[in-house]
Structures are given as C-alpha cells and as structure tokens.
Write a protein that holds these residues in place. Structure first.
Motif, PDB file in Angstrom:
ATOM      1  N   PHE A 134       0.757  -1.891   0.579  1.00  0.00           N
ATOM      2  CA  PHE A 134      -0.041  -0.103   0.245  1.00  0.00           C
ATOM      3  C   PHE A 134       1.621   1.544  -0.255  1.00  0.00           C
TER       4      PHE A 134
ATOM      5  N   GLU B 127      -3.032   6.961  -1.485  1.00  0.00           N
ATOM      6  CA  GLU B 127      -4.328   5.829  -1.585  1.00  0.00           C
ATOM      7  C   GLU B 127      -4.649   5.724  -0.831  1.00  0.00           C
TER       8      GLU B 127
ATOM      9  N   SER C 186       0.762  -5.564   5.236  1.00  0.00           N
ATOM     10  CA  SER C 186       0.201  -6.456   4.492  1.00  0.00           C
ATOM     11  C   SER C 186       1.321  -7.557   4.377  1.00  0.00           C
TER      12      SER C 186
ATOM     13  N   LYS D 118      -6.042  -7.266  -1.999  1.00  0.00           N
ATOM     14  CA  LYS D 118      -5.331  -5.806  -1.866  1.00  0.00           C
ATOM     15  C   LYS D 118      -6.665  -5.378  -1.522  1.00  0.00           C
TER      16      LYS D 118
ATOM     17  N   GLY E   5      -7.411  -3.170   1.491  1.00  0.00           N
ATOM     18  CA  GLY E   5      -7.787  -1.913   2.053  1.00  0.00           C
ATOM     19  C   GLY E   5      -9.036  -1.356   2.407  1.00  0.00           C
TER      20      GLY E   5
ATOM     21  N   VAL F  44      -9.922   4.042   1.838  1.00  0.00           N
ATOM     22  CA  VAL F  44      -8.879   2.890   0.619  1.00  0.00           C
ATOM     23  C   VAL F  44      -9.161   2.905  -0.702  1.00  0.00           C
TER      24      VAL F  44
ATOM     25  N   VAL G  72      -8.039   1.699  -3.510  1.00  0.00           N
ATOM     26  CA  VAL G  72      -6.696   0.563  -4.123  1.00  0.00           C
ATOM     27  C   VAL G  72      -6.541   1.397  -5.253  1.00  0.00           C
TER      28      VAL G  72
ATOM     29  N   SER H 296      -3.354   3.452  -7.517  1.00  0.00           N
ATOM     30  CA  SER H 296      -2.039   2.989  -7.470  1.00  0.00           C
ATOM     31  C   SER H 296      -1.072   3.874  -7.974  1.00  0.00           C
TER      32      SER H 296
END
Length: 614
Positions: free
Chosen positions: A72, A76, A114, A417, A421, A521, A523, A526
C-alpha cells in the motif's frame, strides 16, 4: 480452583500440541502453521537445517513478488469531510496526514501489515496508546485457533531489566494493581538466558529449543487479555462470572524445587475490550488464519526438495573416482587411498587397472520434475515470469500483448489488496482517525509539495482570496477596478500560484476539531505504471493531429489537458516541471472583441461577478 498462572501454562501447552478440526480428516494447528511458514520462508526443514540436504527455495521469490503487488502507498488513503460546506478542507487533512504518517512510521506499519497478511494468511493488529502494532504470530503464547478474537489472547515477551523497569510507569509491580511481586524481585530471580518463543516438535509432544546464553538477563513475561473468570482478579469473586481484564504474569524456578515453576503477577485489572483487530487473507471456515501465500506452496516446496535431494545424492555418488581390475591381489600390492602425481602401480600381466564408468543417469529427469513443480507453484501464486521481470517464456512476445498479460496476472493480487484495503479503512476509522483528530485539533504549520491535481483543487480559492483582498484595498483607497484590470489581476495571481508546487500550509487552532472526517482506501489510485502509459498513449495518438490544427485545443478542452498530464505522470515525468500547468492558466479565445464590455455593464463601472473569497 485454577489460578491465572496455571491457566496460562495449560492453555499454552494446549495451543502447541492440540490442533483443531476443520473438516473430517483435516485438523489444523495454528502453532505448527506459523512454525512451518517461518521455516520454509527461511529455507529450513521441519527437522532443522542439514548440510547434506539442499533446500531449493521456490517460495521466497514468489512471496516477495506478492509483497510488492499487495503493498500500500499513503497516496491511496483518501480523506473527505462529510459536510457540503466544509468538504474543501479535506485537502488540509490529506496534506497534514501525509506529514503525520511519515513522523509516525505509518508506511512501515502498512508494509508489515500487508506482508504478514500475505505470508501467514492473516494479520492481528493491536491498538497501543502510542501507535498501532502488527502482532508477530511467533509472539503468541496462545489464542483461540478457530477465531482469534473470540477468546483470550496471550502474548509472550522477553524483557531486559531496564525494559521491565520502564513498565513501572504504567503500574506494573505495584500491589495496588494486583501485583504479587515487585519488578526488582522479578529481576533478581532472572537468569542470564533467553528462551526462544518458538518450539520444535510434532506428533503430540513439544521439544523446547535450548535457551540462548546472553550477556544480560531476560525476563519472560506473559501479557493476557480477554474475558476471564472474576476469581483471577479477586479470589473471593464468582467463578462463574467473566470479566474483561488484563493480566501480566511471569514465572521463576525455586531453588529447592527446580522441576516446578511458580508464577508472579505484575499487574491485574479490568480493561475495555477491543484491543485487537484481525483479518484473514483467503478465509477457511474453522481456522483462525486464512490460507497464506507460503502455505499455498508447501506441497510444491516439499517435492522440489525431494527431487533436489535425490539429484544431489546421485551426483555425489557419480562424483567418486572408482577403478576396476581382474587382478585379485592388486589392492594388497598397491595403496590407492592417497595417490599423488608420479606414483607407480603394479598389476598382474594382462590385468590392468581401468576407470569405472560412473556417469550420471537421468539427472535431467529430476531437473524436469523440479521445473514442473516450480511452474505449478507459479500458477498457484499467480507469479508468472512476466510479472517477475524475467524474459524466460516471453521471447517473441509483443510488448502490447505482454502488458495486458501482466495486468491479468496482477488481478488476483489486486483483488486481495482491495479486500485488505477494507480492513485498513476500518483501522483508520476506528483507531487512527481519533488519534489524527486529537493531534490536529491544536492546528499546525508546515510546507508541503502539492501535485498538479491538488493545485487545481485549491487554485480558485487562493486566487479568489488574493483577488478580493486586492480589490478591497483599492476600493478603500477610492480606486475603481475595471473589467480589463480585474481579468489581468486574476490571471497574474493564477500564474504566480503555478510557478512552483511547494506551498506553506497553516491549519488554524480548532479549525478541524469537530468536523465529520471520513476516510477510505482507494486501491484504484495506485501509482502510475507502464500499462497505464500504454493506454493513455493510445488515446493520445488520436489527438496529435487535432493539436496541429488547433494550438488552443488544451484551453478549449480542459479534460484533454488533464489526460495529457496523466500520460506524463505515467511515464514518470512532472507536468509542472514541463510547464504543462500553464495550460490551466490560459483563457479560451472568444470570437467576440476582447475590449467589448459584458452585456449590461456600463462603461467605466467596476467589474461584477469576479471571484469572491471562499
């Protein structure tokens, strides 16, 4: 009646030797899962490292790739204020958080979270007074193996004397907090040795790893949290009543009874719940942890090692230099163990010494089996050669085809992911946002580098403020601001604002104290990548001819200007450094005479409808 000291030791032993049933024929041990994951990640066999048994680690490179795919970035994490009138202040929260996150190692926390989530199939996060902490699973003395948060959680620590004495400031070792011994007494009983928090074993028994001799003393301390019998706090309490509590316990060995350990309580008291949060990677019903990236590759790793060991044994055998001769008495006449250059050997007539052919047979078969298992591991882990950056298997593959394949390979990691998140958003809403709001309530001043989008977001407010301040000053002096002067003034402030992206930001005391700040969050936000650059480049190629025909295309089509800025960023270029931000400053040319006054605006009157202070 069991006391807390006996309870901890009993549950620790049960956690280590008793798996839980998942389905019929499948029992799972969290202790063994964590142990085996850690061993395989570090190229170690279950029975320990052996020099004559090679360990060909196919897990580590694939898991490292997954770490990068699920990593992460602070960019984000987006903030917004759930109020239409105050939403523009979201920008202040975002820029303040970027600085606060660096100061409080939030990026390192997210990396550790993560990576643990990927490796072990889940993560356990602890909300301490100062920060959030990812609890290493190796540090768990015990927990509920079916659901970590449904039962008590006990952590096992190793404190040096000075570290233990620091805990006096939180009340450890004080009789008023339930302590049955002082910190000084515990330190005096400590030995100069340190116990590894892991143990080796299997098949229903545990073999403790030998203690490591250390230059200083270390004290083994157990930190227990959960709903526990009231008698753990008060011997006269109700044994059938359970209370949320924290217990800090250590043990020592009496000199007269070295076979028995006695417990000392350093702290015992009630506490609020909600100290921990947990999240699973690929959920498996009945297990406290989901399926981990390392666990997925247990089977391929076992068979790769099997083939590697067999191949090594064969090579070891054929590497020996052997001779043959029909002379039965040759060995008694010649010593062949320590031959040197120039030595002369004698043999019977017609019975010479000849080398024995020990050429390796079927080594390729073992290597092919290893490659087959490695390819199987790649499919399981979704880590193709293209994703890892190697060219093997990609020869002759067009770049335009390779990039979509990489994107498809990343899709599984993006899915995981996004799920993680959701958990990070929960951590922020429940734990980190209250810490942020408390820290930001008193205001702050700092310098920050803004992106082009962030500058676009606030330029109108800044220009309006500067414009109105100037107009107010001129009016107070009795001057008149005409439309042409107002337009020039606005463009001047806009150009000055875009000269650089480093801005001084000041948050007033109490300005953000009671605002409904929310977080999520994103994602999909990115960082730029080559595939995005390819997509934007394809769109851009269709615009080039238009630019040649119309030099003012950017100012007339702001959305295309933003697209081009994204293309530059995807290639790692700065739109500001290339002057692309000036596109935003241009005013579209109109067919009307620029000297013409707006309809209904008398000549010589001050301009109306210019920017107003936000």
């Amino acid at each position: 009646m069991t006391d807390v000291h006996a309870y901890i030791k009993t549950e620790q032993n049960r956690y280590q030797i008793m798996p839980v049933p998942v389905v019929e024929g499948y029992a799972w041990s969290m202790f063994e899962h964590v142990r085996l994951t850690t061993l395989y990640m570090n190229s170690q066999y279950k029975t320990g490292k052996e020099d004559d048994k090679p360990f060909r680690n196919i897990i580590l490179p694939k898991v490292n790739l997954e770490h990068r795919a699920v990593q992460f970035d602070l960019s984000e994490i987006e903030f917004y204020i759930n109020s239409e009138d105050e939403d523009f202040k979201s920008f202040l929260v975002k820029k303040w958080h970027d600085r606060w996150a660096v100061q409080n190692d939030i990026a390192d926390f997210l990396d550790e979270l993560s990576e643990t989530y990927t490796d072990y199939g889940g993560v356990l996060v602890k909300n301490t007074k100062d920060a959030l902490e990812v609890v290493p699973f190796q540090r768990l003395a015990f927990c509920d193996q079916t659901d970590m948060l449904s039962g008590p959680i006990c952590e096992q620590h190793e404190y040096s004397p000075d570290q233990l004495m620091d805990m006096a400031k939180v009340g450890w070792g004080k009789p008023g907090n339930g302590a049955t011994g002082t910190l000084e007494e515990v330190i005096s009983l400590a030995k100069e040795e340190k116990t590894n928090t892991q143990s080796q074993g299997g098949g229903g028994f545990i073999t403790t790893i030998p203690k490591a001799q250390t230059p200083g003393r270390y004290i083994e301390v157990f930190e227990l949290h959960g709903m526990l019998p009231e008698t753990f706090l008060n011997p006269d309490g109700d044994p059938n009543k359970f209370v949320q509590q924290m217990q800090i316990v250590t043990y020592y060995t009496p000199k007269d009874k070295p076979e028995a350990k006695k417990g000392i309580t350093l702290y015992a008291g009630k506490e609020k719940g909600g100290l921990y949060k947990a999240y699973k990677r690929d959920k498996i019903y009945g297990r406290a942890l989901g399926r981990g990236a390392v666990e997925e590759l247990f089977e391929p790793q076992v068979w790769v090692n099997y083939n590697e060991i067999a191949k090594t044994q064969m090579l070891t055998q054929v590497s020996k230099v052997l001779y043959q001769t029909p002379d039965q008495s040759f060995k008694s006449r010649n010593g062949t163990a320590d031959l040197e250059n120039g030595d002369v050997l004698t043999h019977a007539d017609g019975k010479p010494l000849a080398p024995l052919n020990t050429q390796a047979i079927n080594v390729e078969a073992f290597e092919n089996a290893i490659q087959t298992w490695d390819q199987n591991a790649q499919q399981i882990a979704a880590t193709t050669d293209l994703m890892s950056g190697t060219t093997e298997g990609a020869s002759g593959l067009p770049a335009k085809l390779g990039l979509p394949l990489i994107e498809e390979g990343h899709s599984l990691h993006e899915y995981r992911k996004k799920r993680l998140g959701i958990f990070i958003t929960e951590l922020y809403r429940d734990w980190l946002l209250p810490k942020c709001q408390k820290a930001i309530a008193s205001g702050d001043e700092f310098i920050s580098d803004l992106s082009l989008d962030e500058m676009d977001q606030i330029v109108d407010q800044v220009v309006a403020y500067e414009f109105n301040q100037t107009v107010i000053g001129k009016v107070l002096k009795g001057e008149i601001v005409y439309p042409d002067d107002a337009e020039d003034l606005e463009q001047t402030y806009r150009q000055q604002f875009f000269k650089n992206n480093r801005k001084f930001i000041k948050i007033l005391d109490g300005e953000l104290k009671d605002l409904p700040i929310e977080v999520e969050v994103n994602v999909a936000k990115s960082g730029p990548n080559a595939l995005m650059a390819q997509k934007l480049g394809t769109i851009w190629s269709n615009v080039v001819t238009t630019l040649g025909a119309n030099p003012n295309f950017f100012s007339e089509q702001p959305s295309m200007a933003k697209l081009f800025n994204q293309l530059l960023q995807a290639y790692g270029l700065s739109p500001i450094s290339l002057g692309m931000s000036k596109i935003k400053q241009l005013t579209p040319q109109q067919n009307a005479n620029p000297q013409t006054q707006p309809q209904g605006q008398p000549q010589g009157q001050p301009v109306q409808g210019q920017p107003q202070a936000a």
